[in-house]
Design an enzyme around this catalytic site. Structure first.
Site, PDB file in Angstrom:
ATOM      1  N   THR A 133       0.824  -1.211   0.000  1.00 30.52           N
ATOM      2  CA  THR A 133       0.000   0.000   0.000  1.00 30.52           C
ATOM      3  C   THR A 133       0.856   1.258   0.000  1.00 30.52           C
ATOM      4  O   THR A 133       2.005   1.240   0.460  1.00 30.52           O
ATOM      5  CB  THR A 133      -0.909   0.011   1.246  1.00 30.52           C
ATOM      6  N   ASP A 134       0.267   2.365  -0.473  1.00 35.59           N
ATOM      7  CA  ASP A 134       0.967   3.651  -0.416  1.00 35.59           C
ATOM      8  C   ASP A 134       1.028   4.200   1.003  1.00 35.59           C
ATOM      9  O   ASP A 134       1.812   5.115   1.291  1.00 35.59           O
ATOM     10  CB  ASP A 134       0.315   4.672  -1.345  1.00 35.59           C
ATOM     11  N   GLU A 135       0.230   3.650   1.914  1.00 37.26           N
ATOM     12  CA  GLU A 135       0.188   4.186   3.274  1.00 37.26           C
ATOM     13  C   GLU A 135       1.495   3.978   4.033  1.00 37.26           C
ATOM     14  O   GLU A 135       1.730   4.627   5.059  1.00 37.26           O
ATOM     15  CB  GLU A 135      -0.982   3.591   4.050  1.00 37.26           C
ATOM     16  N   TYR A 159      -1.989  -0.343  11.000  1.00 36.96           N
ATOM     17  CA  TYR A 159      -2.082  -1.024   9.706  1.00 36.96           C
ATOM     18  C   TYR A 159      -0.881  -0.725   8.830  1.00 36.96           C
ATOM     19  O   TYR A 159      -0.192  -1.644   8.347  1.00 36.96           O
ATOM     20  CB  TYR A 159      -3.370  -0.615   8.981  1.00 36.96           C
ATOM     21  N   LYS A 163       2.208  -3.193   7.437  1.00 34.80           N
ATOM     22  CA  LYS A 163       2.503  -3.397   6.014  1.00 34.80           C
ATOM     23  C   LYS A 163       3.940  -2.954   5.697  1.00 34.80           C
ATOM     24  O   LYS A 163       4.627  -3.596   4.885  1.00 34.80           O
ATOM     25  CB  LYS A 163       1.508  -2.637   5.144  1.00 34.80           C
TER      26      LYS A 163
END
Length: 352
Positions: A133-135, A159, A163
């Site tokens: 993810t970009d997060e 989260y 990741k």
């Protein structure tokens, strides 16, 4: 030829399995733990398709994974399996640590053992593709350029931290052991079969039910919106031609504030399924307290993927969001079956 897909009954994984078997004549072994967001009804059309082998299991189960690798001898592993909802990670981070970090470690170790036992062309061709993810990159200000693959990691939620840890493990297994890995970091996905806790399906379903449309804070959090089937095509392209050890950012080139997304959905519903009282769906918008540590803006620079592998998204936000709303209007049975009592209890807890 066979590939092993983990998390293939979830939102992105399920769309990937469906799109893969619609365009490829290659078997998928689909391992999914069927937690709250995993739904076999997404794969209902494949019940009689011998190319789809579903296995109920967890990526933390090393014995199960090793047995599947020995039996099916896949040429690739595509790892979608993850706990992925920021709000749930705030309430209960333990599941995210278990699945996203420990589970990825187990999967990497099983893959390494399997790959070490391959020879010749099979060993050379094997790939481990990790979907992220970009997060993991943190938050951007309005003036910052979009995230590139060279941005440092600055995760801000349980989260995204889990990741980020999994991404680091994947990178380490390549540099330490030579495992031929690929990593993709995507922006916010939307589209068919999205579990209705995320913003877009939540707004569609609440609007139709006459419930409030909850928006965190001032609604000006900006995300880069990526239609899920575009994401699936990007993953297929990376799996086919990506360079081992490389990371590829996947974005939709569609930066939108959450409030603008909600207003767009309302306008489409006004057109396709108007309210009985003739009023606009926008009247149901309600602003709620912002969540802790809410990142202000994400944006993806996907030029590397375009430059090296020739990929760009096919959908604009306008075309993709209309297809999404139309899908939810046409699939009430799927929606009813995933919106069970436990899901409604969670919504009441989260939004009051």
């Amino acid at each position: 030829m066979t590939i092993l897909v983990t998390g293939g009954a979830g939102f992105i994984g399920g769309n990937f399995v469906l799109d893969w078997l619609a365009s490829q004549n290659e078997t998928i072994v689909n391992l999914d733990a069927l937690t709250y967001a995993g739904n076999l009804e997404t794969l209902q059309s494949l019940r009689q398709d011998a190319r789809h082998v579903f296995v109920h299991g967890d990526i933390g189960d090393s014995e199960r994974i090793s047995a599947l690798l020995r039996e099916h001898r896949p040429r690739a592993i595509v790892n979608f399996a993850a706990e992925s909802h920021v709000d749930r990670s705030i309430h209960g981070p333990g599941d995210f640590i278990h699945t996203n970090i420990v589970g990825t470690f187990n999967l990497l170790e099983c893959a390494r053992e399997y790959w070490n036992g391959l020879e010749g062309g099979e060993r050379e061709a094997f790939r481990f593709l990790h979907v992220s993810t970009d997060e993991v990159y943190g938050s951007l200000s309005a003036e910052d350029p979009p995230f590139a693959e060279t941005n440092r990691y600055e995760p801000n939620s349980p989260y995204s931290a889990s990741k980020a840890a999994s991404d680091h493990l994947v990178r380490a297994w390549h540099h330490t052991y030579g495992l031929p890995v690929l990593t993709t970091n995507c922006s916010n996905n939307y589209g068919p079969y999205h579990f209705p806790e995320k913003l877009i399906p939540l707004v569609i379903l609440n609007a139709l039910a006459g419930r409030p449309l909850p928006i965190y804070g001032d609604g000006q959090q900006v995300r880069d919106w990526l239609y899920v089937k575009d994401h699936c095509s990007a993953i297929r392209r990376v799996l086919d031609a990506g360079r081992p050890g490389e990371t590829y950012n996947v974005g939709g080139w569609n930066e939108k504030a959450n409030l603008d997304v909600v207003r767009t959905i309302c306008a489409i519903l006004d057109e396709l399924r108007p309210r009985d009282d003739g009023k606009a769906y926008q009247e149901q918008i309600r602003f709620v307290d912002d969540r802790p540590g809410h990142d202000r803006r994400y944006a993806i620079d996907a030029r590397k993927l375009e430059r090296e592998l020739g990929w760009r998204p096919a959908e604009t936000f306008d075309s993709g969001i209309r297809k999404t709303v139309e899908w939810y209007l046409s699939n009430s049975k799927w929606i009813a079956h995933v919106s069970d009592g436990s899901y409604r209890d969670w919504l009441n807890k989260q939004y009051g």
